[in-house]
Design an enzyme around this catalytic site. Sequence first.
Site, PDB file in Angstrom:
ATOM      1  N   TYR A  34       0.808  -1.231   0.000  1.00 52.52           N
ATOM      2  CA  TYR A  34       0.000   0.000   0.000  1.00 52.52           C
ATOM      3  C   TYR A  34       0.839   1.278   0.000  1.00 52.52           C
ATOM      4  CZ  TYR A  34      -4.479  -2.331   0.287  1.00 52.52           C
ATOM      5  OH  TYR A  34      -5.598  -3.079  -0.014  1.00 52.52           O
ATOM      6  N   GLU A  44      -6.000 -29.166  10.811  1.00 52.12           N
ATOM      7  CA  GLU A  44      -5.948 -28.689   9.419  1.00 52.12           C
ATOM      8  C   GLU A  44      -6.966 -27.583   9.152  1.00 52.12           C
ATOM      9  OE1 GLU A  44      -7.014 -30.176   4.884  1.00 52.12           O
ATOM     10  OE2 GLU A  44      -6.877 -31.686   6.463  1.00 52.12           O
ATOM     11  N   ASP A  48      -7.501 -34.233   7.382  1.00 48.32           N
ATOM     12  CA  ASP A  48      -8.389 -35.127   6.633  1.00 48.32           C
ATOM     13  C   ASP A  48      -7.593 -36.298   6.069  1.00 48.32           C
ATOM     14  OD1 ASP A  48     -10.570 -33.479   7.072  1.00 48.32           O
ATOM     15  OD2 ASP A  48     -10.365 -32.401   5.171  1.00 48.32           O
TER      16      ASP A  48
END
Length: 306
Positions: free
Chosen positions: A48, A134, A187
């Site tokens: 920025y 996760e 997972d």
Amino acid sequence: MSSEHSVTTVRSDRPSSATKFAQMLKILSAIYRLVQSSSYATKRDIYYSDTQLFGSQRAVDSIVDDISCMLKIPRRSLHVLATSKGLISGDLCYLEEDGTRIDCRSGSAAVSVSSNIGGIRNIVSSAKFVMIVEKDATFQRLLDADFCTKLSPCIAITGKGVPDVNSRLMVKKLWDTLHIPIFALVDADPHGIEIMCIYKYGSVAMSFEAHSLTVPSVMWLGLLPSDLQRLRVPKESLIPLTKRDESKLDSLLNRPYLTGQPDWQKEMELMRQSKVKAELQSLAAISPDFLTSIYLPNKLRYGGWV
């Protein structure tokens, strides 16, 4: 890191390189000012400061990584921080560099991972282990169940998917300071395994910083492909592997660091043979609170990790 490193040359006497060269000088001057004044800025702040020159946040990110690699120093030594996306909760208190006291023990609300891990001091914890989660959804489920206080004092942290540098640094800091086991809850799919490998072995993009970002002792707590058979997870909760999943699994199995992990390889081979994957949420098909009330307590009590 591989020995066949590529070198990119940015010239200052070509119109085509003028923008890149100007971007690099702008960032180097910003880094110089930050180091001189002992202050810090985020990569977003740098972007920025001159959005027209940089054009996109990605341009700043890649140049900061290039400078860090070129000077062979970690990015935080440049005084450039990334905005954290990770969350942490559990039996943990510490002081930020500016003296702010952070208490992560509020059961229902998590604390954002600090943007300046190097400045953290006075870590106080009686946690028995750290659990890397996760996904944010699973992390929130553990918070709602007050998991970090019910079973035994512990610390839970999530990078909300692929972890940012600060989440990885925080896990490393906790391991170095507390010397307690680090478990990963991901997972049972190739994507989850890859995320766990980033914490344990590092990522290709940040390989030049791997020694300061990785925790080699990370253990795979779940969800294991063998758990799907052992617990008889309903077939309708299992998802067939896609072609992309299969190629990701092959690529993981071919990585040199996994040759020293026969148990991990066995689990991944099992996934390849069964041709199915499953999310942690699939355990809810057995019973709504199976993950927090039965699965995790039994795993942690009887040593069901690899």
